[in-house]
Write a protein that holds these residues in place. Structure first.
Motif, PDB file in Angstrom:
ATOM      1  N   MET A 244       0.780  -1.157   0.087  1.00  0.00           N
ATOM      2  CA  MET A 244      -0.235  -0.149  -0.098  1.00  0.00           C
ATOM      3  C   MET A 244       0.756   1.280  -0.029  1.00  0.00           C
ATOM      4  SD  MET A 244      -3.108   0.964   2.611  1.00  0.00           S
ATOM      5  CE  MET A 244      -3.925  -0.602   2.576  1.00  0.00           C
ATOM      6  N   ASN A 245       0.723   2.148  -0.927  1.00  0.00           N
ATOM      7  CA  ASN A 245       1.477   3.168  -1.050  1.00  0.00           C
ATOM      8  C   ASN A 245       1.173   4.396   0.143  1.00  0.00           C
ATOM      9  OD1 ASN A 245      -0.586   4.744  -2.258  1.00  0.00           O
ATOM     10  ND2 ASN A 245       0.066   4.003  -4.210  1.00  0.00           N
ATOM     11  N   ILE A 246       1.757   5.571  -0.035  1.00  0.00           N
ATOM     12  CA  ILE A 246       1.251   6.727   0.914  1.00  0.00           C
ATOM     13  C   ILE A 246      -0.167   7.135   0.726  1.00  0.00           C
ATOM     14  CG2 ILE A 246       1.806   8.870   1.529  1.00  0.00           C
ATOM     15  CD1 ILE A 246       4.600   7.846   2.401  1.00  0.00           C
ATOM     16  N   LEU A 247      -0.333   7.425  -0.383  1.00  0.00           N
ATOM     17  CA  LEU A 247      -1.840   8.030  -1.019  1.00  0.00           C
ATOM     18  C   LEU A 247      -2.832   6.929  -0.506  1.00  0.00           C
ATOM     19  CD1 LEU A 247      -2.828  10.549  -1.821  1.00  0.00           C
ATOM     20  CD2 LEU A 247      -3.047   9.585  -4.048  1.00  0.00           C
ATOM     21  N   GLU A 248      -2.499   5.536  -0.770  1.00  0.00           N
ATOM     22  CA  GLU A 248      -3.536   4.517  -0.544  1.00  0.00           C
ATOM     23  C   GLU A 248      -3.820   4.459   1.187  1.00  0.00           C
ATOM     24  OE1 GLU A 248      -2.963   1.381  -4.103  1.00  0.00           O
ATOM     25  OE2 GLU A 248      -1.926   1.308  -2.372  1.00  0.00           O
ATOM     26  N   ARG A 249      -2.699   4.609   1.936  1.00  0.00           N
ATOM     27  CA  ARG A 249      -2.678   4.723   3.307  1.00  0.00           C
ATOM     28  C   ARG A 249      -3.452   5.801   3.905  1.00  0.00           C
ATOM     29  NH1 ARG A 249       1.337   2.621   6.528  1.00  0.00           N
ATOM     30  NH2 ARG A 249       0.014   3.541   8.314  1.00  0.00           N
TER      31      ARG A 249
ATOM     32  N   ALA B 225      11.374  13.316   5.217  1.00  0.00           N
ATOM     33  CA  ALA B 225       9.790  13.416   4.816  1.00  0.00           C
ATOM     34  C   ALA B 225       9.273  12.592   3.955  1.00  0.00           C
ATOM     35  CB  ALA B 225       9.687  14.802   4.435  1.00  0.00           C
ATOM     36  N   GLN B 226       8.243  11.851   4.281  1.00  0.00           N
ATOM     37  CA  GLN B 226       7.614  10.937   3.264  1.00  0.00           C
ATOM     38  C   GLN B 226       6.721  11.415   2.418  1.00  0.00           C
ATOM     39  OE1 GLN B 226       7.203   8.703   7.271  1.00  0.00           O
ATOM     40  NE2 GLN B 226       7.343   6.819   5.931  1.00  0.00           N
ATOM     41  N   PHE B 227       6.388  12.691   2.510  1.00  0.00           N
ATOM     42  CA  PHE B 227       5.314  13.389   1.570  1.00  0.00           C
ATOM     43  C   PHE B 227       5.658  14.829   2.089  1.00  0.00           C
ATOM     44  CE2 PHE B 227       2.943  12.352   5.446  1.00  0.00           C
ATOM     45  CZ  PHE B 227       2.333  13.582   5.855  1.00  0.00           C
ATOM     46  N   ILE B 228       4.954  15.730   0.901  1.00  0.00           N
ATOM     47  CA  ILE B 228       5.137  17.246   1.368  1.00  0.00           C
ATOM     48  C   ILE B 228       3.966  17.748   1.245  1.00  0.00           C
ATOM     49  CG2 ILE B 228       6.085  19.233   0.166  1.00  0.00           C
ATOM     50  CD1 ILE B 228       8.795  17.657  -0.263  1.00  0.00           C
ATOM     51  N   VAL B 229       3.395  18.863   1.777  1.00  0.00           N
ATOM     52  CA  VAL B 229       2.305  19.430   1.715  1.00  0.00           C
ATOM     53  C   VAL B 229       2.767  21.035   1.604  1.00  0.00           C
ATOM     54  CG1 VAL B 229       0.135  19.995   2.786  1.00  0.00           C
ATOM     55  CG2 VAL B 229       1.240  17.989   3.355  1.00  0.00           C
ATOM     56  N   SER B 230       2.062  21.713   0.817  1.00  0.00           N
ATOM     57  CA  SER B 230       2.109  23.186   0.730  1.00  0.00           C
ATOM     58  C   SER B 230       0.764  24.158   0.908  1.00  0.00           C
ATOM     59  CB  SER B 230       2.618  23.382  -0.820  1.00  0.00           C
ATOM     60  OG  SER B 230       3.742  23.039  -0.739  1.00  0.00           O
ATOM     61  N   PRO B 231       0.824  25.257   1.171  1.00  0.00           N
ATOM     62  CA  PRO B 231      -0.387  25.843   1.291  1.00  0.00           C
ATOM     63  C   PRO B 231      -0.615  26.551  -0.070  1.00  0.00           C
ATOM     64  CG  PRO B 231       1.370  27.235   2.165  1.00  0.00           C
ATOM     65  CD  PRO B 231       1.844  25.854   1.614  1.00  0.00           C
TER      66      PRO B 231
ATOM     67  N   GLU C 276      13.547  13.811  11.717  1.00  0.00           N
ATOM     68  CA  GLU C 276      14.487  12.661  11.596  1.00  0.00           C
ATOM     69  C   GLU C 276      14.429  11.990  12.841  1.00  0.00           C
ATOM     70  OE1 GLU C 276      18.276  14.724  11.449  1.00  0.00           O
ATOM     71  OE2 GLU C 276      18.127  14.977   9.430  1.00  0.00           O
ATOM     72  N   ARG C 277      14.105  12.644  14.193  1.00  0.00           N
ATOM     73  CA  ARG C 277      13.915  12.144  15.284  1.00  0.00           C
ATOM     74  C   ARG C 277      12.624  11.072  15.198  1.00  0.00           C
ATOM     75  NH1 ARG C 277      14.481  15.931  19.162  1.00  0.00           N
ATOM     76  NH2 ARG C 277      12.244  16.035  20.055  1.00  0.00           N
ATOM     77  N   TRP C 278      11.385  11.848  14.907  1.00  0.00           N
ATOM     78  CA  TRP C 278      10.339  11.118  15.085  1.00  0.00           C
ATOM     79  C   TRP C 278      10.131  10.052  13.861  1.00  0.00           C
ATOM     80  CZ3 TRP C 278       7.282  16.461  15.132  1.00  0.00           C
ATOM     81  CH2 TRP C 278       7.649  16.730  16.728  1.00  0.00           C
ATOM     82  N   ARG C 279      10.735   9.975  12.848  1.00  0.00           N
ATOM     83  CA  ARG C 279      10.954   8.982  11.763  1.00  0.00           C
ATOM     84  C   ARG C 279      11.487   7.735  12.361  1.00  0.00           C
ATOM     85  NH1 ARG C 279      11.233   8.872   6.305  1.00  0.00           N
ATOM     86  NH2 ARG C 279      11.138   6.651   6.952  1.00  0.00           N
ATOM     87  N   LYS C 280      12.574   7.980  13.318  1.00  0.00           N
ATOM     88  CA  LYS C 280      13.267   6.907  13.804  1.00  0.00           C
ATOM     89  C   LYS C 280      12.527   6.390  14.878  1.00  0.00           C
ATOM     90  CE  LYS C 280      18.115   8.662  12.904  1.00  0.00           C
ATOM     91  NZ  LYS C 280      19.076   9.310  13.546  1.00  0.00           N
ATOM     92  N   ALA C 281      11.741   7.008  15.973  1.00  0.00           N
ATOM     93  CA  ALA C 281      11.122   6.668  17.071  1.00  0.00           C
ATOM     94  C   ALA C 281       9.512   5.979  16.460  1.00  0.00           C
ATOM     95  CB  ALA C 281      10.684   7.905  17.908  1.00  0.00           C
ATOM     96  N   TYR C 282       9.039   6.559  15.351  1.00  0.00           N
ATOM     97  CA  TYR C 282       7.772   6.153  15.167  1.00  0.00           C
ATOM     98  C   TYR C 282       7.653   5.477  13.644  1.00  0.00           C
ATOM     99  CZ  TYR C 282       6.198   8.489  19.381  1.00  0.00           C
ATOM    100  OH  TYR C 282       6.341   9.165  20.597  1.00  0.00           O
ATOM    101  N   GLY C 283       8.860   4.898  13.054  1.00  0.00           N
ATOM    102  CA  GLY C 283       8.871   4.361  11.866  1.00  0.00           C
ATOM    103  C   GLY C 283       7.781   3.324  11.326  1.00  0.00           C
ATOM    104  N   ARG C 284       7.135   2.570  12.605  1.00  0.00           N
ATOM    105  CA  ARG C 284       6.378   1.458  12.246  1.00  0.00           C
ATOM    106  C   ARG C 284       5.070   2.031  12.345  1.00  0.00           C
ATOM    107  NH1 ARG C 284       8.680  -3.901  15.148  1.00  0.00           N
ATOM    108  NH2 ARG C 284      10.620  -3.918  13.883  1.00  0.00           N
ATOM    109  N   ASP C 285       4.516   3.360  13.093  1.00  0.00           N
ATOM    110  CA  ASP C 285       3.244   3.454  13.286  1.00  0.00           C
ATOM    111  C   ASP C 285       2.889   4.879  12.716  1.00  0.00           C
ATOM    112  OD1 ASP C 285       3.111   1.595  15.332  1.00  0.00           O
ATOM    113  OD2 ASP C 285       4.334   2.757  16.674  1.00  0.00           O
ATOM    114  N   LEU C 286       3.884   5.722  12.358  1.00  0.00           N
ATOM    115  CA  LEU C 286       3.378   7.186  11.864  1.00  0.00           C
ATOM    116  C   LEU C 286       4.095   7.217  10.478  1.00  0.00           C
ATOM    117  CD1 LEU C 286       1.786   9.180  13.128  1.00  0.00           C
ATOM    118  CD2 LEU C 286       4.045  10.051  14.044  1.00  0.00           C
ATOM    119  N   LEU C 287       3.527   7.953   9.543  1.00  0.00           N
ATOM    120  CA  LEU C 287       4.047   8.524   8.164  1.00  0.00           C
ATOM    121  C   LEU C 287       4.153   9.994   8.580  1.00  0.00           C
ATOM    122  CD1 LEU C 287       1.665   6.286   5.985  1.00  0.00           C
ATOM    123  CD2 LEU C 287       4.326   6.342   6.000  1.00  0.00           C
TER     124      LEU C 287
END
Length: 214
Positions: free
Chosen positions: A1-6, A84-90, A53-64
């Motif tokens: 399942m890719n990021i958008l599907e998730r 960053a696993q995705f980027i959002v802009s205003p 960077e820190r939260w990717r390491k800490a929550y890699g299995r639970d959080l995108l």
């Protein structure tokens, strides 16, 4: 399942903006414990790239985890370098979309009008952020704009919360972005992370209910 599907499955993207790094970890922990699986950390948050960077390491299995308020290609580069696993802009910036595409990272640009939506898709965006949804008319606007453009995944952002998430999703939102209505500054300052976790659970419960109905 890719990021958008998730994202389509989880529906909720929590947004952290301006949270002090000293309480950032407790904030994220409350969101994760509440069932949130997508997190956007904005570039006007102190130490944003270190936090990602820190939260990717800490929550890699639970959080995108993605980076928001990305306004140009250089900011996109910094975000991707930080993990960053995705980027959002205003806003809609074709250079940011192109940079993300070259690095195989989804970019969800902010749009308001049908013209901007079509431009974003032609530039390569796989989904768009309809912002500010609340000021544009909420669910009613989303329903109307989707009528001719229902093939475009739309993430509703701006004034979304417990009071209207159900009607926003029922109007056809692909997902929702929720900032201060979930990542409540007063709760953070008072250390009331239990309230944040509970609200996250309520929001996730609504998504689960709607998924079961469909």
């Amino acid at each position: 399942m890719n990021i958008l599907e998730r994202l389509n499955k989880e529906k909720i993207m929590a947004m952290i903006r301006g949270v002090h790094p000293g309480v950032g970890d407790r904030t994220v922990e409350a969101l994760v414990q509440g069932g949130i699986r997508f997190l956007e950390v904005t570039t006007n948050t102190e130490g944003v790239y270190t936090l990602v960077e820190r939260w990717r390491k800490a929550y890699g299995r639970d959080l995108l985890i993605g980076v928001g308020t990305v306004l140009d290609a250089e900011m996109a580069r910094q975000a991707i370098d930080a993990g960053a696993q995705f980027i959002v802009s205003p806003n809609l910036d074709e250079e940011v979309i192109a940079y993300g595409a070259r690095n195989q990272v989804d970019v969800y640009p902010g749009v308001m009008t049908p013209t901007e939506i079509v431009r974003a898709v032609k530039a390569g965006a796989k989904a768009v952020k309809v912002f500010p949804t609340g000021s544009l008319g909420g669910a009613a606007y989303l329903k109307e704009i989707r009528a001719p453009l229902d093939h475009v995944p739309m993430i509703a952002s701006g004034s979304v919360g417990l009071h209207n998430i159900r009607e926003i999703l029922e109007a056809g939102a692909f997902a929702v972005g929720i900032g201060g209505n979930l990542v409540n500054r007063h709760w953070i300052e008072s250390g009331n992370f239990v309230a944040m976790q509970k609200l996250a659970q309520e929001l996730v419960h609504i998504v689960t209910d709607l998924r079961e109905v469909r």
